[in-house]
Scaffold this active site. Structure first.
Site, PDB file in Angstrom:
ATOM      1  N   HIS A 118     -36.650  49.202  28.323  1.00  0.00           N
ATOM      2  CA  HIS A 118     -36.249  50.227  27.352  1.00  0.00           C
ATOM      3  C   HIS A 118     -37.173  50.069  26.143  1.00  0.00           C
ATOM      4  CE1 HIS A 118     -31.762  50.593  28.735  1.00  0.00           C
ATOM      5  NE2 HIS A 118     -32.513  50.169  29.735  1.00  0.00           N
ATOM      6  N   ARG A 120     -35.189  57.160  21.480  1.00  0.00           N
ATOM      7  CA  ARG A 120     -35.417  57.167  20.051  1.00  0.00           C
ATOM      8  C   ARG A 120     -34.773  55.952  19.397  1.00  0.00           C
ATOM      9  NH1 ARG A 120     -33.971  61.852  15.815  1.00  0.00           N
ATOM     10  NH2 ARG A 120     -31.883  61.056  15.513  1.00  0.00           N
ATOM     11  N   GLN A 176     -25.597  57.963  29.246  1.00  0.00           N
ATOM     12  CA  GLN A 176     -24.680  57.179  28.442  1.00  0.00           C
ATOM     13  C   GLN A 176     -23.421  56.983  29.283  1.00  0.00           C
ATOM     14  OE1 GLN A 176     -24.187  55.026  26.082  1.00  0.00           O
ATOM     15  NE2 GLN A 176     -24.955  56.371  24.469  1.00  0.00           N
ATOM     16  N   HIS A 203     -25.096  64.409  23.008  1.00  0.00           N
ATOM     17  CA  HIS A 203     -25.454  63.366  22.037  1.00  0.00           C
ATOM     18  C   HIS A 203     -24.696  63.622  20.738  1.00  0.00           C
ATOM     19  CE1 HIS A 203     -28.067  61.287  19.040  1.00  0.00           C
ATOM     20  NE2 HIS A 203     -28.030  60.381  19.981  1.00  0.00           N
ATOM     21  N   GLU A 251     -28.122  46.997  34.190  1.00  0.00           N
ATOM     22  CA  GLU A 251     -28.691  46.922  32.840  1.00  0.00           C
ATOM     23  C   GLU A 251     -28.382  45.565  32.213  1.00  0.00           C
ATOM     24  OE1 GLU A 251     -28.508  50.507  30.458  1.00  0.00           O
ATOM     25  OE2 GLU A 251     -27.638  49.330  28.836  1.00  0.00           O
ATOM     26  N   ALA A 279     -32.860  45.869  17.787  1.00  0.00           N
ATOM     27  CA  ALA A 279     -33.469  46.330  16.544  1.00  0.00           C
ATOM     28  C   ALA A 279     -34.186  45.217  15.786  1.00  0.00           C
ATOM     29  CB  ALA A 279     -32.404  46.963  15.663  1.00  0.00           C
ATOM     30  N   ASN A 334     -32.759  69.600  24.803  1.00  0.00           N
ATOM     31  CA  ASN A 334     -33.523  68.389  24.485  1.00  0.00           C
ATOM     32  C   ASN A 334     -33.806  67.578  25.747  1.00  0.00           C
ATOM     33  OD1 ASN A 334     -34.736  66.269  22.954  1.00  0.00           O
ATOM     34  ND2 ASN A 334     -32.814  65.142  23.096  1.00  0.00           N
ATOM     35  N   TYR A 383     -33.435  47.345  24.460  1.00  0.00           N
ATOM     36  CA  TYR A 383     -34.340  46.971  23.373  1.00  0.00           C
ATOM     37  C   TYR A 383     -33.558  46.966  22.078  1.00  0.00           C
ATOM     38  CZ  TYR A 383     -38.801  46.810  20.902  1.00  0.00           C
ATOM     39  OH  TYR A 383     -39.866  46.431  20.133  1.00  0.00           O
ATOM     40  N   ALA A 403     -37.419  61.158  20.948  1.00  0.00           N
ATOM     41  CA  ALA A 403     -37.804  60.504  22.200  1.00  0.00           C
ATOM     42  C   ALA A 403     -38.862  61.320  22.956  1.00  0.00           C
ATOM     43  CB  ALA A 403     -36.566  60.299  23.078  1.00  0.00           C
TER      44      ALA A 403
HETATM   45  P1  FAD Z   1     -33.599  61.915  21.380  1.00  0.00           P
HETATM   46  O1  FAD Z   1     -33.762  62.491  22.731  1.00  0.00           O
HETATM   47  O2  FAD Z   1     -34.782  61.884  20.479  1.00  0.00           O
HETATM   48  O3  FAD Z   1     -32.439  62.733  20.678  1.00  0.00           O
HETATM   49  C1  FAD Z   1     -31.903  62.321  19.424  1.00  0.00           C
HETATM   50  C2  FAD Z   1     -31.214  63.494  18.737  1.00  0.00           C
HETATM   51  O4  FAD Z   1     -32.195  64.383  18.267  1.00  0.00           O
HETATM   52  C3  FAD Z   1     -30.318  64.304  19.675  1.00  0.00           C
HETATM   53  O5  FAD Z   1     -29.167  64.697  18.961  1.00  0.00           O
HETATM   54  C4  FAD Z   1     -31.182  65.497  20.015  1.00  0.00           C
HETATM   55  O6  FAD Z   1     -30.393  66.608  20.366  1.00  0.00           O
HETATM   56  C5  FAD Z   1     -31.952  65.695  18.726  1.00  0.00           C
HETATM   57  N1  FAD Z   1     -33.280  66.328  18.922  1.00  0.00           N
HETATM   58  C6  FAD Z   1     -34.224  65.988  19.820  1.00  0.00           C
HETATM   59  N2  FAD Z   1     -35.331  66.752  19.677  1.00  0.00           N
HETATM   60  C7  FAD Z   1     -35.082  67.594  18.641  1.00  0.00           C
HETATM   61  C8  FAD Z   1     -35.837  68.606  17.995  1.00  0.00           C
HETATM   62  N3  FAD Z   1     -37.067  68.915  18.386  1.00  0.00           N
HETATM   63  N4  FAD Z   1     -35.276  69.252  16.973  1.00  0.00           N
HETATM   64  C9  FAD Z   1     -34.024  68.959  16.546  1.00  0.00           C
HETATM   65  N5  FAD Z   1     -33.260  67.997  17.125  1.00  0.00           N
HETATM   66  C10 FAD Z   1     -33.773  67.326  18.160  1.00  0.00           C
HETATM   67  N6  FAD Z   1     -30.648  52.254  22.033  1.00  0.00           N
HETATM   68  C11 FAD Z   1     -31.342  51.142  21.689  1.00  0.00           C
HETATM   69  O7  FAD Z   1     -31.497  50.860  20.513  1.00  0.00           O
HETATM   70  N7  FAD Z   1     -31.886  50.313  22.638  1.00  0.00           N
HETATM   71  C12 FAD Z   1     -31.752  50.570  23.957  1.00  0.00           C
HETATM   72  O8  FAD Z   1     -32.252  49.821  24.789  1.00  0.00           O
HETATM   73  C13 FAD Z   1     -31.012  51.731  24.357  1.00  0.00           C
HETATM   74  N8  FAD Z   1     -30.842  52.016  25.665  1.00  0.00           N
HETATM   75  C14 FAD Z   1     -30.174  53.159  26.025  1.00  0.00           C
HETATM   76  C15 FAD Z   1     -30.043  53.449  27.380  1.00  0.00           C
HETATM   77  C16 FAD Z   1     -29.369  54.586  27.795  1.00  0.00           C
HETATM   78  C17 FAD Z   1     -29.243  54.883  29.266  1.00  0.00           C
HETATM   79  C18 FAD Z   1     -28.801  55.460  26.819  1.00  0.00           C
HETATM   80  C19 FAD Z   1     -28.056  56.675  27.252  1.00  0.00           C
HETATM   81  C20 FAD Z   1     -28.920  55.175  25.468  1.00  0.00           C
HETATM   82  C21 FAD Z   1     -29.610  54.023  25.056  1.00  0.00           C
HETATM   83  N9  FAD Z   1     -29.766  53.697  23.702  1.00  0.00           N
HETATM   84  C22 FAD Z   1     -30.463  52.567  23.350  1.00  0.00           C
HETATM   85  C23 FAD Z   1     -29.154  54.536  22.655  1.00  0.00           C
HETATM   86  C24 FAD Z   1     -30.075  55.673  22.178  1.00  0.00           C
HETATM   87  O9  FAD Z   1     -31.224  55.141  21.588  1.00  0.00           O
HETATM   88  C25 FAD Z   1     -29.288  56.533  21.199  1.00  0.00           C
HETATM   89  O10 FAD Z   1     -28.248  57.199  21.871  1.00  0.00           O
HETATM   90  C26 FAD Z   1     -30.072  57.510  20.346  1.00  0.00           C
HETATM   91  O11 FAD Z   1     -29.193  58.018  19.348  1.00  0.00           O
HETATM   92  C27 FAD Z   1     -30.608  58.713  21.097  1.00  0.00           C
HETATM   93  O12 FAD Z   1     -31.719  58.379  21.786  1.00  0.00           O
HETATM   94  P2  FAD Z   1     -32.498  59.506  22.620  1.00  0.00           P
HETATM   95  O13 FAD Z   1     -33.638  58.825  23.226  1.00  0.00           O
HETATM   96  O14 FAD Z   1     -31.596  60.268  23.480  1.00  0.00           O
HETATM   97  O15 FAD Z   1     -33.010  60.455  21.412  1.00  0.00           O
END
Ligand code: FAD
Length: 308
Positions: free
Chosen positions: A79, A109, A181, A154, A19, A53, A166, A51, A130
């Site tokens: 990403h 997300r 993570q 998370h 990464e 902000a 999720n 990616y 996401a």
């Molecule tokens: P989601 O899957 O949308 O989940 C977010 C939260 O919402 C979770 O608590 C989930 O349980 C909850 N949720 C989901 N769907 C629902 C629903 N329908 N109802 C109620 N609650 C729900 N961040 C960056 O800014 N740039 C990057 O490049 C980046 N790369 C990453 C790479 C990896 C491998 C990892 C693990 C994380 C990365 N992150 C990055 C961080 C990530 O964006 C954050 O951890 C963010 O808080 C969660 O993203 P997610 O895509 O898992 O969100």
């Protein structure tokens, strides 16, 4: 696709991936390219570019990811986060990646800019989760999408069951794999894998790629904890602080050695448990990761010491 890459022949005991982060300036960009050229010789299954902000970093990220696709032998994964983007902007970004030949996207997300633990506010014309981004990318063309997973859950998920649901939903939406993570305890990774398998065997068959960060200083272990939102286990803290010593300055060589040991032990355990790939968070440096790979039996010397 990434999944195909994971079953292709590879150096060493397991495929690995790297990464990168968008560099802040020209100097950072030069450093990134030095690391890229070293990793290129080690044939990772894929590389990914995070990616950020801010607007300017975002433009640079898209450009550099395109350059990785055009000017190297590496397979880049872009990403993409939903932070501060309308759906129209997200579509345009995915289109910009497609134009540069990038078909692999990690759909995330993202966190609120400035304070990862602060309140999440979706863009009024954007997406909330996401999972919606996975659906959106699917409507835009022939992409291969991955998502994030969280061995410790998370930080916003009320419990592990919710967190697992999720992840399963994101995989059902079409994601082909997840990258985790970073974590301190391999047991957390194994339990995540078990939870997904129990919740949905079909989705549980998709690769869960563990994220590893070779720690090289006390500052970087703290950064790792911050990024993962996790608490560093006391035994791990003790190991690193002991190495740092009680002098006015931290004993960097000892901390680094413990960091390489810790990452190697984590990797060995993951390999023994059948992890499909090891995803190294490189912070745009090649040295620590290649040292760990060397310890795992990858012939790094032959790759790194090519005649000029
Ligand atoms: P989601 O899957 O949308 O989940 C977010 C939260 O919402 C979770 O608590 C989930 O349980 C909850 N949720 C989901 N769907 C629902 C629903 N329908 N109802 C109620 N609650 C729900 N961040 C960056 O800014 N740039 C990057 O490049 C980046 N790369 C990453 C790479 C990896 C491998 C990892 C693990 C994380 C990365 N992150 C990055 C961080 C990530 O964006 C954050 O951890 C963010 O808080 C969660 O993203 P997610 O895509 O898992 O969100």
């Amino acid at each position: 696709s990434i999944v195909e890459r994971l079953s292709a022949p590879h150096r060493g005991p397991v495929p690995f991936s790297v990464e990168f982060m968008p560099p802040r300036d020209a100097e950072g960009e030069a450093r990134l390219w030095r690391a890229v050229r070293i990793f290129e010789r080690l044939s990772p299954a894929f590389v990914s570019m995070t990616y950020g902000a801010g607007g300017s970093t975002r433009d640079r990220t898209v450009r550099i990811t395109g350059e990785l696709a055009a000017q190297t032998t590496l397979l880049p994964v872009a990403h993409l986060t939903a932070v501060n983007h309308s759906i129209a902007e997200l579509r345009a970004l995915v289109g910009a990646y497609a134009d540069q030949g990038i078909a692999n996207i990690l759909a995330l997300r993202g966190d609120p800019p400035g304070d990862p633990l602060g309140e999440w506010i979706a863009h009024p014309e954007g997406v909330e989760y996401a999972e919606e981004l996975v659906h959106l990318i699917d409507t835009l063309g022939d992409f291969h999408v991955g998502v994030a997973s969280f061995p410790e859950g998370h930080h916003r998920a009320p419990d592990l069951e919710h967190d697992t649901r999720n992840l399963v939903n994101k995989l059902r939406a079409g994601a082909e794999y997840s990258i985790t993570q970073m974590f301190f305890d391999v047991e957390d990774y194994l339990r995540l894998r078990d939870r997904v398998q129990a919740a949905d065997p079909e989705q549980g068959a998709k690769p869960i790629i563990p994220g590893i960060m070779p720690v090289t200083s006390l500052a970087s272990i703290k950064r790792m904890a911050e990024l993962s939102g996790s608490v560093i286990p006391p035994t791990v803290i003790e190991r690193f602080t002991k190495a740092a010593g009680d002098g006015p300055e931290e004993d960097r060589a000892s901390v680094r050695a413990v960091g390489i040991d810790f990452a190697t032990e984590t990797a060995e355990r993951l390999i023994a448990e059948g992890a499909p790939c090891l995803h190294f968070c490189s912070l745009n440096f090649a040295k620590a990761t290649s040292e760990v790979l060397g310890r795992l039996g990858v012939d790094v010397d032959a790759a790194l010491h090519v005649p000029a």
